[in-house]
Motif scaffolding. Structure first.
Motif, PDB file in Angstrom:
ATOM      1  N   PHE A  68      29.566  42.234  30.398  1.00 44.01           N
ATOM      2  CA  PHE A  68      30.669  41.317  30.145  1.00 44.01           C
ATOM      3  C   PHE A  68      31.117  40.656  31.451  1.00 44.01           C
ATOM      4  O   PHE A  68      31.131  41.288  32.505  1.00 44.01           O
ATOM      5  N   VAL A  69      31.483  39.367  31.353  1.00 45.14           N
ATOM      6  CA  VAL A  69      31.928  38.585  32.496  1.00 45.14           C
ATOM      7  C   VAL A  69      33.421  38.332  32.369  1.00 45.14           C
ATOM      8  O   VAL A  69      33.901  37.910  31.310  1.00 45.14           O
ATOM      9  N   SER A  70      34.143  38.589  33.431  1.00 41.33           N
ATOM     10  CA  SER A  70      35.598  38.415  33.414  1.00 41.33           C
ATOM     11  C   SER A  70      35.968  36.942  33.544  1.00 41.33           C
ATOM     12  O   SER A  70      35.115  36.069  33.689  1.00 41.33           O
ATOM     13  N   ASN A  71      37.250  36.688  33.539  1.00 42.54           N
ATOM     14  CA  ASN A  71      37.773  35.359  33.825  1.00 42.54           C
ATOM     15  C   ASN A  71      37.588  35.019  35.303  1.00 42.54           C
ATOM     16  O   ASN A  71      37.388  35.901  36.137  1.00 42.54           O
ATOM     17  N   TYR A  72      37.623  33.709  35.617  1.00 39.29           N
ATOM     18  CA  TYR A  72      37.597  33.256  37.013  1.00 39.29           C
ATOM     19  C   TYR A  72      39.033  33.239  37.551  1.00 39.29           C
ATOM     20  O   TYR A  72      39.962  32.832  36.847  1.00 39.29           O
ATOM     21  N   LEU A  73      39.191  33.664  38.798  1.00 40.90           N
ATOM     22  CA  LEU A  73      40.516  33.664  39.408  1.00 40.90           C
ATOM     23  C   LEU A  73      40.415  33.037  40.792  1.00 40.90           C
ATOM     24  O   LEU A  73      39.600  33.460  41.615  1.00 40.90           O
ATOM     25  N   ALA A  74      41.251  32.038  41.057  1.00 42.86           N
ATOM     26  CA  ALA A  74      41.205  31.311  42.320  1.00 42.86           C
ATOM     27  C   ALA A  74      42.160  31.933  43.331  1.00 42.86           C
ATOM     28  O   ALA A  74      43.328  32.187  43.023  1.00 42.86           O
ATOM     29  N   VAL A  75      41.646  32.165  44.539  1.00 40.38           N
ATOM     30  CA  VAL A  75      42.449  32.672  45.650  1.00 40.38           C
ATOM     31  C   VAL A  75      42.543  31.562  46.698  1.00 40.38           C
ATOM     32  O   VAL A  75      41.521  30.980  47.084  1.00 40.38           O
ATOM     33  N   THR A  76      43.751  31.290  47.151  1.00 47.23           N
ATOM     34  CA  THR A  76      43.991  30.212  48.122  1.00 47.23           C
ATOM     35  C   THR A  76      44.423  30.795  49.458  1.00 47.23           C
ATOM     36  O   THR A  76      45.268  31.695  49.503  1.00 47.23           O
ATOM     37  N   ASP A  77      43.846  30.269  50.531  1.00 43.82           N
ATOM     38  CA  ASP A  77      44.229  30.661  51.888  1.00 43.82           C
ATOM     39  C   ASP A  77      45.053  29.532  52.499  1.00 43.82           C
ATOM     40  O   ASP A  77      44.516  28.521  52.949  1.00 43.82           O
ATOM     41  N   GLU A  78      46.382  29.700  52.478  1.00 48.37           N
ATOM     42  CA  GLU A  78      47.264  28.648  52.981  1.00 48.37           C
ATOM     43  C   GLU A  78      47.179  28.497  54.495  1.00 48.37           C
ATOM     44  O   GLU A  78      47.585  27.461  55.039  1.00 48.37           O
ATOM     45  N   THR A  79      46.660  29.507  55.184  1.00 47.79           N
ATOM     46  CA  THR A  79      46.540  29.389  56.638  1.00 47.79           C
ATOM     47  C   THR A  79      45.462  28.392  57.037  1.00 47.79           C
ATOM     48  O   THR A  79      45.394  27.994  58.207  1.00 47.79           O
ATOM     49  N   ASP A  80      44.589  28.012  56.087  1.00 48.24           N
ATOM     50  CA  ASP A  80      43.559  27.019  56.380  1.00 48.24           C
ATOM     51  C   ASP A  80      44.089  25.595  56.271  1.00 48.24           C
ATOM     52  O   ASP A  80      43.373  24.643  56.591  1.00 48.24           O
ATOM     53  N   THR A 124      35.134  45.072  19.802  1.00 43.87           N
ATOM     54  CA  THR A 124      35.680  43.989  20.617  1.00 43.87           C
ATOM     55  C   THR A 124      35.887  44.489  22.036  1.00 43.87           C
ATOM     56  O   THR A 124      36.698  45.391  22.276  1.00 43.87           O
ATOM     57  N   VAL A 125      35.121  43.909  22.955  1.00 44.74           N
ATOM     58  CA  VAL A 125      35.195  44.313  24.359  1.00 44.74           C
ATOM     59  C   VAL A 125      35.524  43.082  25.198  1.00 44.74           C
ATOM     60  O   VAL A 125      34.946  42.014  24.991  1.00 44.74           O
ATOM     61  N   SER A 126      36.430  43.238  26.156  1.00 46.15           N
ATOM     62  CA  SER A 126      36.766  42.122  27.056  1.00 46.15           C
ATOM     63  C   SER A 126      36.964  42.651  28.461  1.00 46.15           C
ATOM     64  O   SER A 126      37.402  43.789  28.663  1.00 46.15           O
ATOM     65  N   ALA A 127      36.604  41.801  29.434  1.00 39.82           N
ATOM     66  CA  ALA A 127      36.807  42.123  30.846  1.00 39.82           C
ATOM     67  C   ALA A 127      37.691  41.051  31.466  1.00 39.82           C
ATOM     68  O   ALA A 127      37.537  39.864  31.176  1.00 39.82           O
ATOM     69  N   SER A 128      38.622  41.469  32.317  1.00 41.24           N
ATOM     70  CA  SER A 128      39.532  40.516  32.964  1.00 41.24           C
ATOM     71  C   SER A 128      39.854  41.008  34.366  1.00 41.24           C
ATOM     72  O   SER A 128      39.668  42.180  34.698  1.00 41.24           O
ATOM     73  N   ILE A 129      40.318  40.100  35.209  1.00 38.50           N
ATOM     74  CA  ILE A 129      40.745  40.462  36.557  1.00 38.50           C
ATOM     75  C   ILE A 129      42.122  39.873  36.808  1.00 38.50           C
ATOM     76  O   ILE A 129      42.497  38.843  36.234  1.00 38.50           O
ATOM     77  N   SER A 130      42.892  40.518  37.683  1.00 40.87           N
ATOM     78  CA  SER A 130      44.214  40.041  38.077  1.00 40.87           C
ATOM     79  C   SER A 130      44.316  40.122  39.593  1.00 40.87           C
ATOM     80  O   SER A 130      43.477  40.740  40.263  1.00 40.87           O
ATOM     81  N   ALA A 131      45.350  39.509  40.167  1.00 38.87           N
ATOM     82  CA  ALA A 131      45.479  39.430  41.617  1.00 38.87           C
ATOM     83  C   ALA A 131      46.905  39.727  42.040  1.00 38.87           C
ATOM     84  O   ALA A 131      47.864  39.412  41.325  1.00 38.87           O
ATOM     85  N   SER A 132      47.041  40.314  43.215  1.00 40.78           N
ATOM     86  CA  SER A 132      48.357  40.545  43.812  1.00 40.78           C
ATOM     87  C   SER A 132      48.751  39.332  44.649  1.00 40.78           C
ATOM     88  O   SER A 132      47.941  38.430  44.897  1.00 40.78           O
TER      89      SER A 132
END
Length: 963
Positions: A567-579, A475-483
């Motif tokens: 393996f493909v990780s999850n999608y993670l949305a990044v928002t630029d509030e200055t726009d 069982t192999v999984s890939a994931s990403i996280s954000a600060s």
């Protein structure tokens, strides 16, 4: 249910909790659950619905978990150990596939199918009727009812349908809430936003044009009643009456929304029947109603919200789940036929083929020992001609077993067994074997075997299972996280994305090289995404995302190459509030917001003294934005612009006068779009007429309209040119104010106390210039800094409008005074009688004043009684001439029977109560208005009177005439 933003977190772990008949089910047995919530039964917006919610759960079989029909199931969503109720249901169907159970059911409304048999007397309150139904159906109620009287009930009506009718009387829908209680509501405004970053790709889809409700039509038995005009909705309700329908329209006609579907990560704390704001792919927000919601939980959460349209006007009340069951049965049978047909036709790999003619109709079937038909194929064939065997691919049939006449060839039947080269059909034991024969001619190790008990053996599948079991799996999984909560703003100049790879529960990220991690971006621009991917193709386990990487928002994912595969990780949305822009919009006008007209002349005249020019002033975070950087459109509240209303570079020029005796006001709307933000601003121009006459009895009253430089009436003039204030004085017995004449023959007005003065230009008028303006009541756009500034009396200076403005405003508003005045008049004309009551409230400070005027006018003509309530709010300078407390008590008295309006010790009095408007003379009621009728003993008609289609008038030569 309280709304929670916790479900919007980028990383979340959601599980299901299922309680069966009061006992918790082991969460490890639960695979997934689906909840279908319906607030509006039909495909069009209606009220008076009572809809049934349903659920479906899939779980592993366990002998200790036993579902039965009507078992009680409580479902919860669990996030961070906090449980959110999803509903209480009762089991209606159980499918057991030995390894797994599939359970479905409905809420308690599905069982309210008995005819309503009242235990109370009618007429009765709506609350008592609903409680009577709930007691009969064992349903818990959770609602506070309005005071509505129900006159009776229709016979042979199910309890559920009756609840729908009662909900309709309140302009609401009925539903069972997640706690299993009956409640009522109409679509409710919220501040909930469904952002793009929590929506799936192409998750927002608009399905129809914006819905606006202007009317309701209701069928009551064999009759039809309606309220309002224009597009609307239609319902059926035998209990409805005209009064209730009118009040319902007043409540629901404020609802406007966009029909659409939204597919997103889901949030069960959003209630059905809510009005939410949805961010579209263009970055703008639209209103949507939660009329339906389908939620799936299992390995995550996914929800689809439907905001229904109004394509046709019909209301439906769900009477039972029978239609749902029939629909499901139909779909199940259809799917079964599809799977069976694919198997028969060989789509799933078998050697059983249905033979079709040229029209696609079946003519028989064939069993072959090869996948494809050839000259060596051995087969059995069944047609209308008979049942036979061929060893040469169907060229000849030698041993016909049964023909169409029912004759049996005994050579083909051997002691109750029908045999072919590769199969035996034992007619005595009911078994079928297929496979190779041994030296004794027996099929002792069949590849396929089935008997009459349903035992099936398929050796090919067994061999495949053995090979699969022999394969080692990991069982192999890939994931990403954000600060920084995946958000760029003024404080967060970058967001760090980190990739993680887990093998059988162990983090192996450090064991992999940087080159194993390739990042990708998905936004609204595919070409730029491709370029971004190429620039980030060198590989890294961590990646810093900055302002240049995101245009409002973008999704990122990582592709990781390992020895175990890619393996493909999850999608993670990044928002630029200055726009996202923080827009402020103001409209500067070169003409006053009031225009005087007298027949054919205007002051100011928009055709001669200067066209009306409206210039929008746009700021982003209080800094000036060039009009060329914005998308600007103009319109009127009554519709599109006229040909002589021209827009050039965002500036509106009006070259003709728009106000007259019929058109009292005109409002222009300026819609601004800048970057990903939009805003609308309106400006209204009002018309007025000097010396407008009103006659009561033998007395003629006049309205004075004058203009001045300030609220004291200085520089009073008949025209508005160069003036800042407008003064209005109603019910005056002279055509103009008292005056004297100087040596030059000019009029010097001596008493201006009757006037109420109002500043004609909005307080937020913006002056755009480099230096400080002399007028401290305006807003100043400092062109040297690009800042918008405001003058503060307590500072005696100009200060920029910024984040500290609210603090300065609080200090400025310490010195506030409030004054109120009221007046009333009663007008009798030759063709109408009108009564007007007006209240004026003035709130003053050193900065300026706000004047709010509320008036109620009731007018009786020969054909109708009309009531008009008008509320006008204007920002003004100091206003003088308002009534004192003593003057107020001279004319107004609040007593038990209503409001008394008269001058103290006067013989005339008007009394306004909750049932009538009455007129008294010398203490005797001489006339009153009630129930849309005017009652009066004597009427003096000076010229003519019209009754229906007949006109009664007096002619000096002929006398009394009826036309």
């Amino acid at each position: 249910m309280a709304y929670s933003k916790d479900y919007e977190k980028d990383t979340r772990e959601i599980s299901i909790k299922l309680v069966l008949d009061g006992k918790n089910v082991n969460p490890k047995l639960l695979v997934k659950a689906q909840i279908n919530e319906v607030f509006n039964q039909s495909e069009n917006i209606t009220f008076g619905n009572f809809c049934t919610n349903s659920f479906n759960a899939e779980l592993f079989s366990d002998p200790n978990v036993k579902f039965a029909e009507k078992s009680k199931v409580e479902l919860f969503s669990v996030l961070d150990n906090i449980e959110t109720p999803l509903g209480i249901f009762y089991v209606s169907e159980i499918t057991d596939s030995k390894k797994k159970l599939n359970v479905s059911g409905y809420d308690i409304s599905a069982f309210m199918l008995n005819d309503y048999a009242p235990t109370i007397q009618f007429p009765n309150t709506i609350e008592n009727v609903v409680k009577d139904i709930c007691n009969q159906c064992n349903v818990t109620l959770d609602f506070t009812f309005p005071n509505i009287q129900v006159e009776g009930y229709p016979g042979n009506t199910q309890c559920k349908v009756m609840i729908g009718y009662l909900a309709g009387l309140m302009g609401m829908n009925a539903y069972i809430n997640p706690l299993g209680r009956l409640t009522f509501k109409w679509y409710t405004e919220t501040d909930i936003k469904i952002f793009r970053k929590i929506q799936f790709l192409n998750g927002y889809k608009q399905i129809a044009d914006k819905v606006i409700i202007n009317s309701i039509t209701c069928t009551v038995g064999d009759t039809q009643i309606s309220s309002g005009e224009g597009m609307g909705i239609s319902i059926e309700n035998p209990l409805m009456n005209q009064s209730l329908l009118d009040s319902i329209l007043n409540k629901i006609k404020i609802l406007t929304y966009t029909p659409c579907t939204i597919e997103f990560r889901g949030n069960p704390t959003i209630d059905v029947g809510s009005i939410v704001l949805v961010e579209t792919d263009k970055g703008v927000y639209i209103k949507a109603i939660v009329s339906k919601r389908d939620t799936t939980i299992g390995g995550g959460m996914k929800s689809t919200i439907t905001s229904i349209a109004n394509n046709q006007i019909i209301s439906a009340i769900s009477k039972s789940p029978i239609e749902i069951k029939l629909k499901k049965l139909y779909n199940t049978l259809q799917e079964g036929f599809k799977e069976s047909t694919e198997t028969i036709l060989g789509h799933n790999g078998g050697n059983f083929v249905v033979d079709l003619d040229s029209n696609g109709k079946p003519t028989g079937w064939t069993i072959m020992d090869t996948l494809a038909l050839n000259e060596t194929t051995h087969l059995w064939k069944m047609t209308m001609g008979g049942f036979g065997y061929s060893s040469n691919g169907g060229k000849t049939f030698e041993k016909i077993a049964i023909d169409m006449n029912g004759n049996i060839n005994a050579f083909a039947i051997r002691v109750g067994i029908i045999q072919g080269d590769f199969f035996d059909i034992d007619l005595n034991t009911g078994t079928l074997k297929m496979g190779l024969r041994n030296q004794q001619g027996e099929i002792d190790n069949p590849d396929f075997y089935i008997d009459h008990n349903g035992v099936v053996i398929f050796n090919a599948i067994k061999e495949l299972e053995k090979k699969i079991e022999a394969i080692e799996t990991n069982t192999v999984s890939a994931s990403i996280s954000a600060s920084n909560n995946a958000t760029l703003n003024v404080k967060n100049t970058f967001v760090t994305l980190k990739a993680k790879v887990v093998l059988d529960g162990k983090d192996i990220t450090t064991d992999l090289t940087e080159l194993s991690f390739i990042w990708h971006r998905v936004s609204g621009n595919k070409d730029q995404d491709t370029e971004w991917d190429q620039n980030h193709s060198t590989g890294s386990k961590e990646l810093n995302i900055g302002y240049n990487d995101v245009d409002l928002y973008a999704n990122f994912y990582c592709v990781v190459t390992t020895t175990y595969g890619v393996f493909v990780s999850n999608y993670l949305a990044v928002t630029d509030e200055t726009d996202v822009s923080n827009l402020q919009v103001y409209i500067s006008a070169n003409q006053p917001t009031y225009q005087e007209y007298n027949g054919s002349s205007y002051s100011p005249d928009w055709t001669t003294s200067g066209n009306l020019i409206l210039t929008p002033v746009i700021l982003d975070n209080f800094l000036n934005v060039p009009l060329s950087d914005c998308t600007i459109t103009w319109k009127k509240t009554t519709g599109e612009l006229d040909p002589d209303e021209v827009v050039t570079d965002g500036i509106l020029t009006v070259s003709s006068n728009k106000l007259n005796a019929d058109v009292k006001n005109v409002t222009y709307v300026c819609d601004i779009q800048y970057h990903y933000s939009s805003l609308s601003k309106t400006i209204t121009f009002s018309g007025c007429k000097d010396q407008e006459e009103t006659t009561i009895g033998d007395i003629t009253y006049y309205t004075w309209v004058y203009f001045a430089d300030n609220s004291n009436g200085d520089g009073i003039s008949k025209t508005s040119a160069g003036k800042s204030y407008i003064g209005v004085a109603n019910m005056q017995t002279e055509k103009e104010p008292p005056y004297t004449t100087n040596e030059e023959g000019q009029k010097i007005y001596t008493d201006l106390s009757a006037f109420v003065w109002t500043k004609m230009i909005d307080f937020n008028t913006v002056l755009k210039q480099p230096g400080e303006p002399n007028d401290i009541t305006v807003l100043w756009l400092d062109t040297t800094t690009g800042q918008l500034k405001k003058y503060y009396q307590f500072l005696q200076a100009w200060a920029p409008i910024d984040n500290e403005t609210s603090i300065r405003d609080n200090a400025e508003n310490v010195f506030v005074t409030t004054e109120k005045s009221n007046n009333a008049n009663f007008t009798v004309l030759s063709n109408s009688i009108a009564a007007t009551v007006k209240s004026v409230e003035k709130v003053s400070s050193d900065l300026g004043s706000q004047l709010e005027e509320l008036s109620t006018k009731q007018e009786q003509t020969d054909s109708s009684v009309n009531t008009t309530i008008t509320k006008v709010t204007e920002l003004t300078d100091s206003i003088t001439g308002l009534v004192t407390k003593e003057e107020f008590h001279t004319y107004f008295k609040f007593q038990e029977d209503g409001l008394h309006i008269s001058k103290s010790q006067g013989s005339f009095e008007m009394v306004l109560s909750d049932t009538e408007l009455a007129f008294y003379e010398g203490g005797t009621r001489v006339a009153y208005i009630s129930n849309k009728r005017l009652y009066i003993e004597q009427v003096v008609v000076v010229q003519s009177l019209q009754v229906g289609d007949y006109l009664l008038r007096y002619d000096n030569d002929v006398g009394f005439i009826i036309q």
